[in-house]
Design a protein around this motif. Sequence first.
Motif, PDB file in Angstrom:
ATOM      1  N   LEU A  16       0.830  -1.204   0.000  1.00 15.36           N
ATOM      2  CA  LEU A  16       0.000   0.000   0.000  1.00 15.36           C
ATOM      3  C   LEU A  16       0.865   1.254   0.000  1.00 15.36           C
ATOM      4  N   ARG A  17       1.943   1.239   0.753  1.00 21.75           N
ATOM      5  CA  ARG A  17       2.812   2.415   0.861  1.00 21.75           C
ATOM      6  C   ARG A  17       3.519   2.714  -0.455  1.00 21.75           C
ATOM      7  N   GLN A  18       3.576   1.761  -1.362  1.00 18.97           N
ATOM      8  CA  GLN A  18       4.199   1.980  -2.667  1.00 18.97           C
ATOM      9  C   GLN A  18       3.256   2.688  -3.638  1.00 18.97           C
ATOM     10  N   LEU A  19       1.965   2.743  -3.322  1.00 20.40           N
ATOM     11  CA  LEU A  19       1.000   3.423  -4.183  1.00 20.40           C
ATOM     12  C   LEU A  19       1.065   4.927  -3.932  1.00 20.40           C
ATOM     13  N   HIS A  38     -10.975  -4.613   2.769  1.00 18.57           N
ATOM     14  CA  HIS A  38     -11.536  -5.956   2.639  1.00 18.57           C
ATOM     15  C   HIS A  38     -11.075  -6.522   1.305  1.00 18.57           C
ATOM     16  N   GLU A  39     -10.374  -7.624   1.356  1.00 19.95           N
ATOM     17  CA  GLU A  39      -9.885  -8.246   0.122  1.00 19.95           C
ATOM     18  C   GLU A  39     -11.013  -9.022  -0.532  1.00 19.95           C
ATOM     19  N   ARG A  40     -11.111  -8.885  -1.837  1.00 13.09           N
ATOM     20  CA  ARG A  40     -12.142  -9.586  -2.599  1.00 13.09           C
ATOM     21  C   ARG A  40     -11.538 -10.058  -3.903  1.00 13.09           C
ATOM     22  N   VAL A  41     -11.875 -11.247  -4.309  1.00  4.17           N
ATOM     23  CA  VAL A  41     -11.438 -11.807  -5.580  1.00  4.17           C
ATOM     24  C   VAL A  41     -12.640 -11.814  -6.519  1.00  4.17           C
ATOM     25  N   VAL A  62      -4.715  -5.479  -6.930  1.00  9.38           N
ATOM     26  CA  VAL A  62      -3.442  -6.044  -6.499  1.00  9.38           C
ATOM     27  C   VAL A  62      -2.819  -6.877  -7.606  1.00  9.38           C
ATOM     28  N   SER A  63      -3.633  -7.627  -8.316  1.00  8.11           N
ATOM     29  CA  SER A  63      -3.130  -8.411  -9.438  1.00  8.11           C
ATOM     30  C   SER A  63      -4.257  -8.585 -10.450  1.00  8.11           C
TER      31      SER A  63
END
Length: 73
Positions: A16-19, A38-41, A62-63
């Motif tokens: 996150l800190r790289q964004l 909240h992570e969601r695929v 993220v990917s």
Amino acid sequence: MNLFGTSANRKRVEQLRQLDVFRDLSFNETRELDQLLHERVYEKGETIFEEGDIGHGIFVVVSGRVRVDPSHE
């Protein structure tokens, strides 16, 4: 007691800190932000949101890829 959580949590905070949008946050501020996420695929072809939807947050990819199809009414 691990002050930074798991190594996976620390890795997410560093990502996150790289964004650019989060670049100026301290590590602790970014860690607090991470706790709100909240992570969601999503499946291929699944709609994430549509134009005109009320915004309730932000999306960080993220990917993978996201295709944007503007509506033309």
